[in-house]
Motif scaffolding. Sequence first.
Motif, short mmCIF file in Angstrom:
data_model
loop_
_atom_site.label_atom_id
_atom_site.label_comp_id
_atom_site.label_asym_id
_atom_site.label_seq_id
_atom_site.Cartn_x
_atom_site.Cartn_y
_atom_site.Cartn_z
N LYS A 81 0.85 -1.19 0.00
CA LYS A 81 0.00 0.00 0.00
C LYS A 81 0.89 1.24 0.00
O LYS A 81 1.91 1.28 0.68
CB LYS A 81 -0.92 0.00 1.22
N THR B 157 -4.79 0.57 -4.13
CA THR B 157 -3.96 0.72 -2.93
C THR B 157 -2.85 1.73 -3.12
O THR B 157 -2.08 1.96 -2.19
CB THR B 157 -3.35 -0.64 -2.54
N TYR C 132 1.74 1.29 5.47
CA TYR C 132 1.77 1.99 4.19
C TYR C 132 3.20 2.42 3.89
O TYR C 132 4.02 2.63 4.79
CB TYR C 132 0.89 3.26 4.23
#
Length: 719
Positions: free
Chosen positions: A4, A50, A127
């Motif tokens: 992500k 994503t 992330y």
Amino acid sequence: MAEKEATVYIVDVSKSMKQHNHGRDISDLDWAMRYVWDKITTTVGTGRKTAAVGVVGLKTDGTKVPLDDDEGYENITVMQDLGQVLMPDIRRLREEIKPSHTDEGDAISSLIVAIHMINVYTKKLKYKRKIYLVTDGKGAMSSDGLGDIASKLKSDNIELIVLGVDFDDPDYGFKEEDKDLRKAENEALLRGLVEDCEGVYGTLAQAIQELDTPRVKVVRGIPSFRGDLRLGDPTRYDTALRIQVERYYRTYVAKPPSASSFVPGGDPSQPSASIQTLEAGKDLDANLTNVRFVRTYHVDDPTVAGGKRELEREELAKGYEYGRTAVHISESDENITKLETTAALELIGFIQADHYDRFMNMSNSNVIIAQKTNEKAALALSSLIHALFELDCYAIGRLVVKDGKNPLIVLLAPSIEPDYECLLEVQLPFYEDVRSYKFPPLDKVITISGKEVKEHRNLPNEDLVNAMSKYVDSMELIDKDEEGEVIDTIPMEDNYSPLLHRIEQAVRWRAIHPNEPVPPPSERLTRLSKPPKDAQERAQKYLDRIIHAADVKKVPPKTKGRKRNRDVDKPLSGLDVDELLHREKRAKISPTNAIPEFKQMLASAENVESIKDAASQMQKIIEDHIRNSFGDSNYDRVVEELGVLREELVDYEEPGLYNEFIRPLKEKILKEKLGGDRQELWWLIRRSKVGLIDKSVSDRSEVTEEEAKEVCILTPLRK
């Protein structure tokens, strides 16, 4: 699954970014956006939900920030919230990212806005976080709280990349002369911030230069086989060897992005006979409508209207050609054509490495490794790899990747590197896959009587062989460094696919600039289209030797219409052989020997009328061959005759005679006036490129290229 990502681009759109500096023909903002657009469009091209992107405008005319109090954040605007970016967003951003009418705005405050956007969007999830700041470094910049901002960036694991327009960068070798004092202070401030948070700092010139280097997509490994590597049958023998292994691609063809079919403009409510339109998707251009293809099946049936009956796909059955007939095998009996196989990689033998011919490789290469987290399998496979390596052997295996799949014969070669070991696997051919062709030898000429001739005009002499050997050696793509070590001048990591990256570059550019021409490909993509310049210079003297030794002469280009005003070749004796033999000039062409007699008749033609007569006879013969063809038995003959007729009439500068024949011929084929349905013949004519003669082929033709292409299409001719 891909990582992500959350990336925010901070773009300086101040009034000063409108300037053209250092001889550039575009503004600083347009120059900077080349890099930003390339990064954004690359992300959009992946289509990943994503991969979130946000855009913040710095020094804008207005203020729009996602904070309760915008005091201290004046002239900062969030142009795109973090999320998936689509084409409509790109078009909107193109209109919004324009130079403003102010130089007010703090770059450090914009970083705080970007950090807030990322933290709100990603929360505490895993992330990959990045912030790009692109600015010219002019105007006021606050230094308050830089230490806290750097600590926040490090603690939140956010990577900061600062790219400055004409920033000094000693590592890159760029220094701007007569730099404004405030800009120099701002550069030092940003450099210190980047060093404190362990980010990346650089001049924009280097970033744009690196855009020419194609970005290779990182592919996550997906096993194409998981199972046992066997030596012996474990169901029958306890001593059989079983190793749990996995198979991954080592090399695989990287294909360019595929294109889908759309209908540009038009009325989607009226589909054509072969294409039916679907409702346009919300992400499509307003002028495009996506389509789907419909395939129909017909059989001859004189009892229905039109003589053809339409069938559903479920009504079809498989038939295997057996001689001139078809043998039907029902789906219930289809299993008799399939082998009953079990997924496994079974060793069936070994071969010495020097006995294996490399041309036997048939497929992409793969790697065989032990099952992950299985230490016993890793130890067993390592023992096999080292045994093969020490004995200089390869293993031959039978691979079935899935139950019921057809078996493959593969070669397994050991590969031992400092950090890993594996078996390299390639597919081997079966006997039916091998193509054995015999060619005459290159070093001798064998006469009809079987005598071998070593010196012949078609064989290279010693001088030519030596010159060619020197030329080949001089063109080697290797060099030596300062220490005398041999290095590769074109390493694999610099060898990019021109097709793949050129298409991606064109698509990204057209997405941002729909009405501008696509720029030429980068030098990195075209460098392998020709030999390196130093290699050409090094080899030029040897090439001159080859030209001299081989007595190479330039062949003049083939002239069009060379036979119209020709001088008839005469024998050296000056005698007219035809007259001495009382040979009459040919007046009629035989259908059984049409092509040679047609050429003979043209060779003896004394005026245009004779040429027209020969062409007329040939045209009638072609139509008779079509009419009397049993199925497609005469189609190849007809195409060959049309090719000869076309070529000769071009040479004699009479393209009109051919074009006047082709148009009615197509009409007769479509109306089935030449012995029934002959549409397949017209498809062969089109494929063989023996249609109308246009102006690009003959200057005396009155047919344009567009007209020639239109006539080739299998549609009725316009009246």
